[in-house]
Structures are given as C-alpha cells and as structure tokens.
Design a protein around this motif. Structure first.
Motif, PDB file in Angstrom:
ATOM      1  N   ASN A 144       6.364 -39.010  30.666  1.00 42.67           N
ATOM      2  CA  ASN A 144       5.662 -37.723  30.604  1.00 42.67           C
ATOM      3  C   ASN A 144       4.619 -37.756  29.473  1.00 42.67           C
ATOM      4  OD1 ASN A 144       5.802 -34.632  29.489  1.00 42.67           O
ATOM      5  ND2 ASN A 144       6.173 -34.690  31.673  1.00 42.67           N
ATOM      6  N   ALA A 153      -5.368 -35.316  30.725  1.00 40.81           N
ATOM      7  CA  ALA A 153      -4.498 -34.805  29.655  1.00 40.81           C
ATOM      8  C   ALA A 153      -3.629 -33.654  30.165  1.00 40.81           C
ATOM      9  CB  ALA A 153      -5.336 -34.343  28.471  1.00 40.81           C
ATOM     10  N   GLY A 154      -4.190 -32.857  31.092  1.00 41.77           N
ATOM     11  CA  GLY A 154      -3.445 -31.728  31.633  1.00 41.77           C
ATOM     12  C   GLY A 154      -2.337 -32.105  32.580  1.00 41.77           C
ATOM     13  N   ARG A 177      -0.069 -34.987  31.973  1.00 40.31           N
ATOM     14  CA  ARG A 177       1.059 -35.578  31.268  1.00 40.31           C
ATOM     15  C   ARG A 177       1.614 -36.836  31.928  1.00 40.31           C
ATOM     16  NH1 ARG A 177      -0.349 -35.131  28.104  1.00 40.31           N
ATOM     17  NH2 ARG A 177       1.408 -35.263  26.742  1.00 40.31           N
ATOM     18  N   LEU A 229      -8.111 -31.168  30.182  1.00 39.47           N
ATOM     19  CA  LEU A 229      -7.628 -30.645  28.905  1.00 39.47           C
ATOM     20  C   LEU A 229      -6.106 -30.630  28.818  1.00 39.47           C
ATOM     21  CD1 LEU A 229     -10.011 -27.551  28.516  1.00 39.47           C
ATOM     22  CD2 LEU A 229     -10.417 -29.946  27.890  1.00 39.47           C
ATOM     23  N   TYR A 230      -5.587 -30.765  27.609  1.00 37.14           N
ATOM     24  CA  TYR A 230      -4.147 -30.635  27.406  1.00 37.14           C
ATOM     25  C   TYR A 230      -3.699 -29.246  27.853  1.00 37.14           C
ATOM     26  CZ  TYR A 230      -3.896 -35.041  24.959  1.00 37.14           C
ATOM     27  OH  TYR A 230      -3.934 -36.379  24.683  1.00 37.14           O
ATOM     28  N   PRO A 231      -2.460 -29.135  28.346  1.00 37.87           N
ATOM     29  CA  PRO A 231      -1.951 -27.811  28.720  1.00 37.87           C
ATOM     30  C   PRO A 231      -1.833 -26.930  27.467  1.00 37.87           C
ATOM     31  CG  PRO A 231      -0.500 -29.587  29.502  1.00 37.87           C
ATOM     32  CD  PRO A 231      -1.468 -30.201  28.541  1.00 37.87           C
ATOM     33  N   ALA A 232      -1.642 -25.638  27.694  1.00 37.81           N
ATOM     34  CA  ALA A 232      -1.413 -24.727  26.572  1.00 37.81           C
ATOM     35  C   ALA A 232      -0.229 -25.238  25.750  1.00 37.81           C
ATOM     36  CB  ALA A 232      -1.107 -23.333  27.092  1.00 37.81           C
ATOM     37  N   ASN A 250      11.087 -29.437  30.702  1.00 34.45           N
ATOM     38  CA  ASN A 250      10.911 -30.297  31.878  1.00 34.45           C
ATOM     39  C   ASN A 250      12.221 -30.392  32.657  1.00 34.45           C
ATOM     40  OD1 ASN A 250      10.796 -33.394  32.981  1.00 34.45           O
ATOM     41  ND2 ASN A 250       8.766 -32.492  32.886  1.00 34.45           N
ATOM     42  N   ASN A 261      16.651 -37.520  30.428  1.00 31.70           N
ATOM     43  CA  ASN A 261      16.073 -36.665  31.469  1.00 31.70           C
ATOM     44  C   ASN A 261      15.565 -37.609  32.552  1.00 31.70           C
ATOM     45  OD1 ASN A 261      14.828 -34.669  32.979  1.00 31.70           O
ATOM     46  ND2 ASN A 261      13.062 -34.470  31.615  1.00 31.70           N
ATOM     47  N   GLU A 273     -10.132 -35.336  24.532  1.00 31.85           N
ATOM     48  CA  GLU A 273     -10.040 -35.177  25.982  1.00 31.85           C
ATOM     49  C   GLU A 273     -11.316 -35.684  26.632  1.00 31.85           C
ATOM     50  OE1 GLU A 273      -7.376 -31.093  25.536  1.00 31.85           O
ATOM     51  OE2 GLU A 273      -9.479 -31.213  24.920  1.00 31.85           O
ATOM     52  N   ASP A 320       3.056 -29.881  32.770  1.00 28.63           N
ATOM     53  CA  ASP A 320       1.611 -29.991  32.945  1.00 28.63           C
ATOM     54  C   ASP A 320       1.021 -28.650  33.393  1.00 28.63           C
ATOM     55  OD1 ASP A 320       1.700 -29.722  35.736  1.00 28.63           O
ATOM     56  OD2 ASP A 320       1.492 -31.862  36.123  1.00 28.63           O
ATOM     57  N   SER A 321      -0.294 -28.619  33.507  1.00 24.77           N
ATOM     58  CA  SER A 321      -0.996 -27.363  33.801  1.00 24.77           C
ATOM     59  C   SER A 321      -0.626 -26.803  35.172  1.00 24.77           C
ATOM     60  CB  SER A 321      -2.505 -27.603  33.742  1.00 24.77           C
ATOM     61  OG  SER A 321      -2.847 -28.120  32.476  1.00 24.77           O
ATOM     62  N   ILE A 322      -0.312 -27.680  36.113  1.00 23.03           N
ATOM     63  CA  ILE A 322       0.053 -27.218  37.463  1.00 23.03           C
ATOM     64  C   ILE A 322       1.465 -26.643  37.458  1.00 23.03           C
ATOM     65  CG2 ILE A 322       0.345 -27.931  39.868  1.00 23.03           C
ATOM     66  CD1 ILE A 322      -1.719 -30.145  39.336  1.00 23.03           C
ATOM     67  N   GLN A 323       2.384 -27.325  36.817  1.00 22.84           N
ATOM     68  CA  GLN A 323       3.770 -26.830  36.724  1.00 22.84           C
ATOM     69  C   GLN A 323       3.804 -25.435  36.101  1.00 22.84           C
ATOM     70  OE1 GLN A 323       4.935 -30.340  34.488  1.00 22.84           O
ATOM     71  NE2 GLN A 323       6.508 -30.864  35.991  1.00 22.84           N
ATOM     72  N   GLN A 374       2.717 -35.038  40.100  1.00 22.74           N
ATOM     73  CA  GLN A 374       2.227 -35.979  39.073  1.00 22.74           C
ATOM     74  C   GLN A 374       2.281 -37.424  39.580  1.00 22.74           C
ATOM     75  OE1 GLN A 374       5.099 -34.453  36.245  1.00 22.74           O
ATOM     76  NE2 GLN A 374       3.482 -33.900  34.788  1.00 22.74           N
ATOM     77  N   LEU A 393      -7.812 -30.179  34.532  1.00 24.16           N
ATOM     78  CA  LEU A 393      -6.870 -31.259  34.223  1.00 24.16           C
ATOM     79  C   LEU A 393      -7.341 -32.172  33.097  1.00 24.16           C
ATOM     80  CD1 LEU A 393      -5.775 -32.134  37.864  1.00 24.16           C
ATOM     81  CD2 LEU A 393      -4.576 -30.705  36.195  1.00 24.16           C
ATOM     82  N   MET A 442       9.670 -30.138  41.057  1.00 21.32           N
ATOM     83  CA  MET A 442       8.658 -29.730  40.072  1.00 21.32           C
ATOM     84  C   MET A 442       9.121 -29.752  38.627  1.00 21.32           C
ATOM     85  SD  MET A 442       5.778 -27.209  41.425  1.00 21.32           S
ATOM     86  CE  MET A 442       4.658 -28.091  40.347  1.00 21.32           C
ATOM     87  N   ARG A 443      10.406 -29.951  38.367  1.00 21.37           N
ATOM     88  CA  ARG A 443      10.911 -30.174  37.014  1.00 21.37           C
ATOM     89  C   ARG A 443      10.598 -29.037  36.048  1.00 21.37           C
ATOM     90  NH1 ARG A 443      13.989 -31.450  38.070  1.00 21.37           N
ATOM     91  NH2 ARG A 443      14.744 -32.544  36.262  1.00 21.37           N
ATOM     92  N   TYR A 452       4.034 -31.452  25.043  1.00 22.92           N
ATOM     93  CA  TYR A 452       3.587 -30.872  26.316  1.00 22.92           C
ATOM     94  C   TYR A 452       4.484 -31.336  27.464  1.00 22.92           C
ATOM     95  CZ  TYR A 452      -0.707 -30.580  23.496  1.00 22.92           C
ATOM     96  OH  TYR A 452      -1.632 -30.355  22.511  1.00 22.92           O
ATOM     97  N   PRO A 453       5.724 -30.848  27.531  1.00 28.18           N
ATOM     98  CA  PRO A 453       6.613 -31.374  28.579  1.00 28.18           C
ATOM     99  C   PRO A 453       6.224 -30.931  29.992  1.00 28.18           C
ATOM    100  CG  PRO A 453       7.715 -29.633  27.339  1.00 28.18           C
ATOM    101  CD  PRO A 453       6.402 -29.895  26.648  1.00 28.18           C
ATOM    102  N   ASP A 461       7.014 -34.944  37.896  1.00 30.78           N
ATOM    103  CA  ASP A 461       7.315 -34.272  39.157  1.00 30.78           C
ATOM    104  C   ASP A 461       6.617 -34.976  40.322  1.00 30.78           C
ATOM    105  OD1 ASP A 461       4.711 -33.302  39.494  1.00 30.78           O
ATOM    106  OD2 ASP A 461       5.194 -31.272  38.859  1.00 30.78           O
TER     107      ASP A 461
END
Lengths: 357, 357
Positions: B89, B220-221, B223, A55-58, A89, B245, B33, A250-253, B253, A53, A222-223, A247-248, B250
């Motif tokens: 977000n 960061a991961g 949002r 790091l920014y998501p892909a 999102n 939106n 990060e 997140d890594s979990i979504q 988050q 978490l 979860m959007r 990054y709309p 979510d």
C-alpha cells in the motif's frame, strides 16, 4: 552461498489464508462475503467520480469521518463527531493498529479461545502476551473469565466462527470489570442483528468498537474498516497510523465509502435479505440433522449429528460449493457456512440432502 | 475521571505530515507529486473495469506481480519472475514491512542523516536501533561510512530531499561491504534519471529495491508500492504482510496498477517532460542566484545565495505557490521544489524574480 544476511529476519511463521478459488461457477460460502453487490451509489461514484489521482489522498479523511459519525450517531441515538472515528485499510488494519497502540502491558490481553484467528497472529507479531479463556460447551463467552488483571480485552460480538452475539448486559459487565485497560469490541458482523456497543462510546472512554465495510456493506474487495471510540483512543490510533503509513486508503476508497455509508436504504435492504435467508437456511439444516447455534452474523456454525464436518466439506467442494472447515481442536466437527442468496442456499441444501439420504 | 486505561498506550509522538492545502487554484510543488495525470489506461480501467467488490481481492496479486516482473526485467535486462516482486500500500507500507522483516539486530541500522524523514519514525515504532552517518558538505553519501558492522543499510537513490543520485559503482561498493545484512535501496524517484539497482537483484540475494507508483506513474492518490528482491526476501515480506493485513490493496488498485505498468510509452513520455522541465528550471533558478545540486529526481533542492529559505517559502506561499521548507538543522537554508508543468514553473520563476528584484 553466504546466508548470513538472514540472521536478522523476523521470527514468525507465515499465516495461511483460506482458499480463494477462482472458477466463476462455484458457490462461494467460505469467506463471509456478501452475496449482493455494494450499493449502486458505490459503483456510480467509482465510474463517474472525478479523482485527482496525481495527488496524495487527504491526510485526514474528514468527509468520510463526518459521514460515519452522522450515520452511527443516528443509528445508536448518541452524539458522535469525526473525532470519534478512525478509518483504516479493512478492519484488519484497524485492529492491528489498535493492538499496537493499546496493548503494551506485561500482563496478558484476553480473548476467547475460539475466535477470529488473526488475534493470536497480531500478538505474535507485536510480542503481546495473551491468554484465551475457553468458551463454554455451548460456545458462549463467560464474562467472569474477563474479570482478572489483564493488559486489555478483545471481545468479538458476534463472535466468529461461532456466530453467537451477546447483549448489552454482557458487554456492560465486561466494561464495568475492565475500567483500567482498553476493551475492544470487534463488531465485524454486528449489522446482521447483534447488539452494538457503539451506543456506549460516550460512557466508556476506554471502549473501542471496530467495524468493517466488508460484510454488511458488501465491499470486501475495497478494504475499508473503521474504529469508533473516545477522542483519546482515536487520536492515539492516528498517531500509530502516522508512524507507519499515513495514507492507508486511496482517493477512490474514501469516496466509495461515503457513498456506501449514505445509502442507508440499500444497506437495510440487503441486511434484511441475508437475515431472512439465514433463518430459513438454519431451519432447513436443522431438519437435516444439523446443530446450529442461534446466529447473529451472516454465517452459520453447523455440526451434523452423524456425518463428519470433513466429509461434508469434501462432498460440497466436489460439487462446487465452498464452505469453511478447520482441522483444529474444538471446532473440527463444525463447518462455517456463509449465507448466500436464496438460490445458492437451495443448491447447498439439495447437495446436502443428496449426501445424507 | 479514571485515566488508568491509558497506561498501556504505545509511547510514540504523532508524526506530522506536510501541508496539504485544499484550494483548487494553488500551485502545489510541495509533495513531489506528478503534474501530469496517470496513463489514460488507468482511468479507463477504473471507469470501465468490472470489479466484483463483494469478494476479497486476490490473496496473491499474481497478475500484477507478473506485469511488474516483465516490465522491470526488460528495463534492466535481467530475468525476473513474480517471486521477485512484493506489492504493498504505497512504498511506505512496503518499507515499513521491510524494516520489520529484516532489521531485528541489536546492532544499529545505517541510513544518511539527511534523508526521507519516515526512516527514523519506523525505527522508533519498531524499536530498531539506528545511526545516521552525515552526508558530506555537498550532500553526498560517503560509502565508507557504511563499511562498519550494522544491522542493515538503507540507501535512498536518488536521495531525498537532496535529489542526488549515485551510480552503479557506489551501489556495488555498498553491497560488497554489506554481504551479511539486508541492504535496502529506496528508489522512489529512480525513474527520473538515476541508476537502478534492480539489475543487481539476481547477484545479491540480500538486496531489496523499493519503488512506488506515486511519482513517475503519477498515482500518489492510489497508494501502490512494490519491492524487488530475491525470492527469500520477497517470501519473508509476504509472511510479514500476512501477519498484519493480508489484503493491503483493493481490487481496483490491483487492476489500475497493471494498466499503469503496461503503458510504457506514456510513462516514458511524462518522465521525459518532467526531466526537460527540471533542466530548464534548474538553469533559470541558477541564473537567479540559487545553488542547486544536480537532480536525478522530480524536484530540486535549492539554496539562494542571499535570501533565506524561510523568506522565499513565505513569499511563494502568499502568492499561492507551495514548496517544502523544513526548519531543521543542515537543511533549513534550502527549499525542496517539485517539478510541475512548464507553465507552473514559469509562474514560480516570475514570482521569485519579483522577490529578488
């Protein structure tokens, strides 16, 4: 007090969302949410997944796009790749990006007068001119209304709150008459038994289909939404996203969405259950004097032949059952009732019987 | 092929984000990060929390807003309530909403020429005229440049990529000269030792402060961003969100953000570690011939007196260490180096020594 600083505020009226009661023991049939939880694989990935978490998501969620392309390609018997998929999102975010990306004409865009109430809100926000051809007396969209010059077309299929879905001939007719603008088919509810235009993606490069994980995949909390279209449309949506919020999700979504889309069996299972409950509920409500158009969605659009929608709404609410009622022209005689579990629908029917008798 | 349907596409150039290398064994000092994970309470709430993912998230995330108001109120010794807090977000989403909500003048908005590169992107997207007063030779913002008539002001504090933070006198001066427009102070990096304008919220109803969970809270991961301002500004931001939106965050988050904000001790602990590592790294880099302005952020803005930034960037990259380099006027002689762990910074310094010797 100096309020001069308010002079540059955007001129919009706040949009009011529906009621979200918090009490645990109510029966919530007012937001077209799923009565069943998401795939167990979703919970598993959230609880056991390893997420960095920090790091920014892909920036490009390629794994999710591949999973969606594979699943939708197989389901629609066409070839799709990650270049055909845009992730956002929730489908609201996806649709808002599409309105912004594709509807920049001086000519009005076209969508039905009775439909998802966010379309005119986005038009107001983004200053998009629009016209709303009227549904006919049976709440059907008349394809010929969409033959005239326009800046774009939005057709929800099935439509909401009417629940009515249209077939391939209808969608193809709309596309054949609108080759010079972008046509969006909003398929938020398509998985509950409606024709999907995804199979036409490779034939019509101006066709964008939007779908959501909020309904048939039971993940409103979860959007996650997506769009399916030609690489040209998808690239443009990416450019709009990257000009707004890169990054709309997140890594979990992103991981939860993959888990959901790969669990095909569970998806089919809960969709079948909702459809079976819908058919039974429609029969029972019809027997109680309701008029209900054939539904291709996870809700019914019901009008009682004697009682007013408002009275029914209030009676149900007093008994802890929430359905959707709008005090608006054309639809104020009807209620939108989400399909819940069989047990929830039994309680709804019992409560309605009590009122009607 | 008929491509007529492309005529109504939005006229923007795709924004290109920084490199996000995927290899596990690199040292990633290029996106500001956190080198430390989020509070253990965040992981706990994700793994053990009960989320009803079937249902839409709360339309008004009141619990998170209360937690943020309590925390920021105490930290800044002022009274804040949920009506002072807007949640979005990531702070990109918050800033984009604020640009849209508040910058609707024919006069240009003002922000520094060297600053966060998303500001001009939002201006292009939202058709907001802007001017960018030049930082002085030491990369300082000159307050007097912001005295002229304008449509709004955006001051990042500390600024990025310069890392330079300004004090209360400077911020108050900007506010006193801009009572008739909205002033945004972008405090993405404020927790690493910079003056925060949150303490002025109740004195200046036209002041909006934005903050993020991506840096000092190591998320960061996930949002999550927020804005702090007068109820008038916050209400307007809500109207913009609800026109675009309604549910940008979510259910997971929202709970993770509360867990993070309530773990004050952990927050102070990792922020102190980053600051200590920053001071040590700055000293060692200075000894190696780098010029580094005093940093109030979690990164350094470093120029070597002999070697070019591009050569250093490429040498580091070849050795698996990623920092940020821009081939842009005014900043192409410098690198932005995120503060990692002590061990990571030791490797960076060793690698630089190798190049320099």
């Amino acid at each position: 007090m100096n309020y001069e600083w308010r002079k540059n505020f955007l001129d919009i009226k706040p949009y009011t969302a529906g009621e979200q009661p918090k009490t645990a023991d109510i029966i919530k049939l007012n937001a077209n949410e799923s009565p069943y939880p998401p795939s167990p694989a979703v919970e598993k990935v959230i609880k056991n997944g390893s997420f960095d978490l920090r790091l920014y998501p892909a920036i490009d969620p390629i794994e999710l796009k591949n999973a969606a392309a594979k699943r939708l390609g197989a389901r629609n018997r066409i070839s799709l790749t990650a270049d055909n998929i845009f992730i956002g999102n929730g489908s609201d975010d996806v649709l808002a990006a599409a309105f912004r990306a594709f509807f920049n004409s001086d000519k009005p865009i076209l969508f039905p007068d009775v439909t998802y109430s966010f379309y005119p809100v986005w038009c107001a926000l983004l200053k998009i001119p629009y016209e709303t051809p009227m549904l006919d007396g049976s709440f059907n969209i008349n394809a010929a209304d969409y033959y005239k010059p326009n800046g774009g077309v939005v057709i929800p299929n099935p439509n909401a709150p009417t629940s009515i879905g249209r077939d391939k001939d209808f969608i193809t007719d709309i596309l054949e008459h609108n080759g010079d603008c972008v046509v969006i088919i909003d398929e938020a509810y398509v998985d509950f038994g409606c024709y999907s235009a995804v199979e036409l993606i490779n034939e019509y490069p101006n066709l964008l289909v939007t779908q959501t994980f909020s309904k048939s995949r039971a993940m409103a909390g979860m959007r996650i939404g997506m769009a399916i279209g030609s690489p040209e449309l998808i690239e443009m949506l990416g450019a709009v996203r990257d000009s707004y919020n890169s990054y709309p999700l997140d890594s979990i979504q992103l991981k939860a969405a993959i888990a959901a889309i790969e669990d095909e069996d569970y998806f089919e299972h809960i969709v079948s259950k909702v459809k079976a409950t819908r058919e039974r509920t429609a029969r029972e409500l019809t027997a109680l004097g309701f008029d209900i158009p054939p539904s291709s969605a996870n809700f019914l659009f019901a009008e009682h032949k004697i009682l007013s929608a408002k009275d029914i709404f209030e009676h149900l609410r007093k008994n802890g059952i929430y359905v959707r009622y709008w005090d608006k022209p054309r639809i104020s005689s009807r209620l939108r009732i989400t399909i819940g579990t069989d047990e929830q629908m039994d309680k709804l029917i019992a409560c309605l019987k009590e009122l009607i008798s």
